[in-house]
Write an enzyme that holds these catalytic residues in place. Structure first.
Site, short mmCIF file in Angstrom:
data_model
loop_
_atom_site.label_atom_id
_atom_site.label_comp_id
_atom_site.label_asym_id
_atom_site.label_seq_id
_atom_site.Cartn_x
_atom_site.Cartn_y
_atom_site.Cartn_z
N PRO A 181 48.78 9.47 102.28
CA PRO A 181 49.03 8.09 101.82
C PRO A 181 50.34 7.90 101.06
O PRO A 181 50.69 6.77 100.74
CB PRO A 181 47.84 7.84 100.90
CG PRO A 181 47.45 9.19 100.41
CD PRO A 181 47.69 10.12 101.56
N HIS B 280 57.72 -7.23 97.05
CA HIS B 280 58.51 -6.30 96.24
C HIS B 280 59.82 -5.98 96.94
O HIS B 280 59.85 -5.83 98.17
CB HIS B 280 57.73 -5.01 95.98
CG HIS B 280 56.62 -5.18 95.00
ND1 HIS B 280 55.85 -4.11 94.56
CD2 HIS B 280 56.13 -6.27 94.36
CE1 HIS B 280 54.94 -4.56 93.70
NE2 HIS B 280 55.10 -5.85 93.56
N TYR C 108 56.28 5.79 91.62
CA TYR C 108 55.89 7.11 92.15
C TYR C 108 56.35 8.13 91.12
O TYR C 108 57.55 8.28 90.89
CB TYR C 108 56.56 7.37 93.49
CG TYR C 108 56.00 6.60 94.66
CD1 TYR C 108 56.41 5.28 94.90
CD2 TYR C 108 55.08 7.17 95.52
CE1 TYR C 108 55.90 4.56 95.97
CE2 TYR C 108 54.56 6.47 96.59
CZ TYR C 108 54.98 5.17 96.82
OH TYR C 108 54.46 4.47 97.88
N LYS D 229 51.73 4.34 104.97
CA LYS D 229 52.05 4.04 106.36
C LYS D 229 50.85 3.86 107.28
O LYS D 229 51.01 3.34 108.39
CB LYS D 229 52.94 5.16 106.93
CG LYS D 229 54.32 5.21 106.31
CD LYS D 229 55.09 3.95 106.59
CE LYS D 229 56.46 3.95 106.00
NZ LYS D 229 57.04 2.59 105.98
N TYR E 116 60.75 3.36 104.22
CA TYR E 116 59.68 2.80 103.39
C TYR E 116 59.37 1.35 103.78
O TYR E 116 58.22 0.98 103.94
CB TYR E 116 60.04 2.89 101.91
CG TYR E 116 58.85 2.70 100.99
CD1 TYR E 116 58.47 1.42 100.58
CD2 TYR E 116 58.08 3.76 100.57
CE1 TYR E 116 57.35 1.23 99.77
CE2 TYR E 116 56.97 3.58 99.76
CZ TYR E 116 56.61 2.30 99.37
OH TYR E 116 55.50 2.11 98.58
#
Ligand code: APR
Ligand code: PHB
Length: 390
Positions: free
Chosen positions: A293, A75, A200, A297, A384
């Site tokens: 979560p 991604h 998200y 990570k 990220y």
């Protein structure tokens, strides 16, 4: 009592223990891995599935990523959804780095296969591990027989509920903890992902996450109350809530539904112990730190720890002394706190906090800023995809 002699005794066959074992193998350092659960249990345990750029680079370098490269999804962005509108964060455009979607249990299967290929010891169903700090080593029970392991160092890679951290005198540890008033209800569904990238979602009714495992399997999460009983969430209610929280003004988008293969509720906490080293015992991964979560990570931080630890053991066994071993905790904690902050920040920005309109406005302001400012989006993106490994 049968006695085994080795250089490094590793407790726990999760990502931390198994990647460490392989790194030590490549350095020609002996080790034994003992795991409380059966192989089947460890290989079936559904967990997260996002790998940082650096984690995949390391796994590739050490020859553990052949199947990962064949089966992974790559991604280049994620989406933040709020007020019914999706906003893409172009991770690769902003950082030149990507993320990989590959289930943690798939990776653990590959790591176990690689360990068995080396012919080095990996003992499943090893219970009642009893660590001794004075004479480095531990004993365990396997098939009703207690075995003893004598070694130079013990690597505690046995997760949050493991035994390793518990043998360190409480007075020698500083514990940092934050429990969140949320939990995640997670499902694995036999349904094609409705979006090509992770979504998200910030919603009045609570957070939701649309993730995936393969083009046929979707992984979805809902913010629920801590200790939420699963019985109160029949499949129909789960799908209805996901439809609501992932809904958007774009009529063309709809959630694909299908049979739910797995569902579970996971508490959310931030946890760090300092130092991550006590005498001959070195803690790595969830044994030393837990992140909520939201930033995906946990696994990546475990791999970062054992990269540092393996290099320190290699320096020691090649006659370069214990300098890197002595610096292990400090070196890892720099990254641990960076990732603690990022995971806390993502969690605070995206989860509903009951009856707190001020926080709600702050969250919306943060979401509007991070999706309109290239500088702010880049901060999110570089954390990220993962900052370069130490
Ligand atoms: N004796 C032997 N093995 C043990 C013991 C014990 N007393 N206690 C726990 N274990 C094993 C567990 O069964 C598990 O397989 O240690 C392993 C720890 O693995 P993880 O919990 O996966 O922890 P870690 O390797 O640090 O990986 C961190 O895993 O939980 C996810 O979200 C977390 O992604 C993160 C990653
Ligand atoms: C997952 O795919 O399980 C996942 C993805 C992103 C997260 C957490 C979990 O932040």
């Amino acid at each position: 009592m049968p006695v085994q002699r080795t250089q490094v005794g590793i407790i726990g066959a999760g990502p931390a223990g198994l990647v460490l074992a392989h790194l030590l193998h490549l350095h020609g350092i002996d080790s034994i891995v003992v795991e409380r659960q059966t192989r089947e249990h460890v290989e079936k345990r559904i967990r997260a599935g996002v790998l940082e750029h650096g984690t995949v680079e390391l796994l590739t370098e050490i020859g553990l990523a052949r199947r990962l490269h064949r089966e992974r999804m790559i991604h280049h962005g994620i989406e933040l959804l709020f007020d019914g509108v999706g906003h893409r964060i172009p991770l690769t455009e902003l950082t030149g780095r990507e993320i990989t979607i590959y289930g943690q249990h798939e990776l653990v299967k590959d790591l176990i296969a690689a360990r068995l290929d080396t012919g080095r010891p990996l003992v499943f169903a090893a219970t009642d591990v009893d660590i001794s700090l004075d004479e480095p080593g531990f004993s365990y029970v396997h098939d009703g027989v207690r075995h003893e392991v004598r070694c130079d160092f013990v690597a505690g890679c046995d997760g949050f509920h493991g035994v390793s951290r518990t043998v360190i005198p409480r007075s020698a540890l500083t514990v940092y903890q934050r429990d969140y008033p949320h939990a995640w209800l997670g499902i694995l569904a036999q349904a094609p992902p409705a979006s090509d990238e992770l979504v998200y979602a910030y919603h009045d009714r609570g957070f939701a996450l649309h993730s995936m495992r393969t083009p046929e399997i979707t992984r979805l999460y809902l913010q629920v109350r801590p200790e939420e009983p699963l019985e109160e969430w029949p499949d129909g209610r789960i799908w209805a809530e996901l439809r609501t929280r992932l809904s958007r003004n774009d009529p063309g988008w709809h959630l694909n539904e299908g049979p739910i293969l797995e569902k579970s509720v996971a508490a959310m906490r931030s946890f760090v112990v300092e130092p991550m080293h006590h005498g001959s015992l070195f803690l790595a991964g969830d044994a030393a730190h837990i992140v909520p979560p939201t930033g995906a990570k946990g696994l990546n931080l475990a791999v970062a720890d054992v990269k540092v630890l393996a290099e320190a053991f290699a320096a020691y066994y090649t006659g370069h002394g214990a300098k890197l071993l002595d610096a292990y905790s400090e070196t890892c904690l720099r990254r641990v706190w960076r990732i603690q902050h990022f995971s806390w920040w993502m969690t605070s920005m995206l989860h509903r906090v009951d009856d707190d309109p001020f926080t709600r406005q702050l969250q919306l302001s943060q979401l509007r800023y991070v999706t309109s400012s290239r500088a702010a989006a880049t901060t999110l993106a570089e954390n990220y995809v993962g900052l370069p490994l130490p």
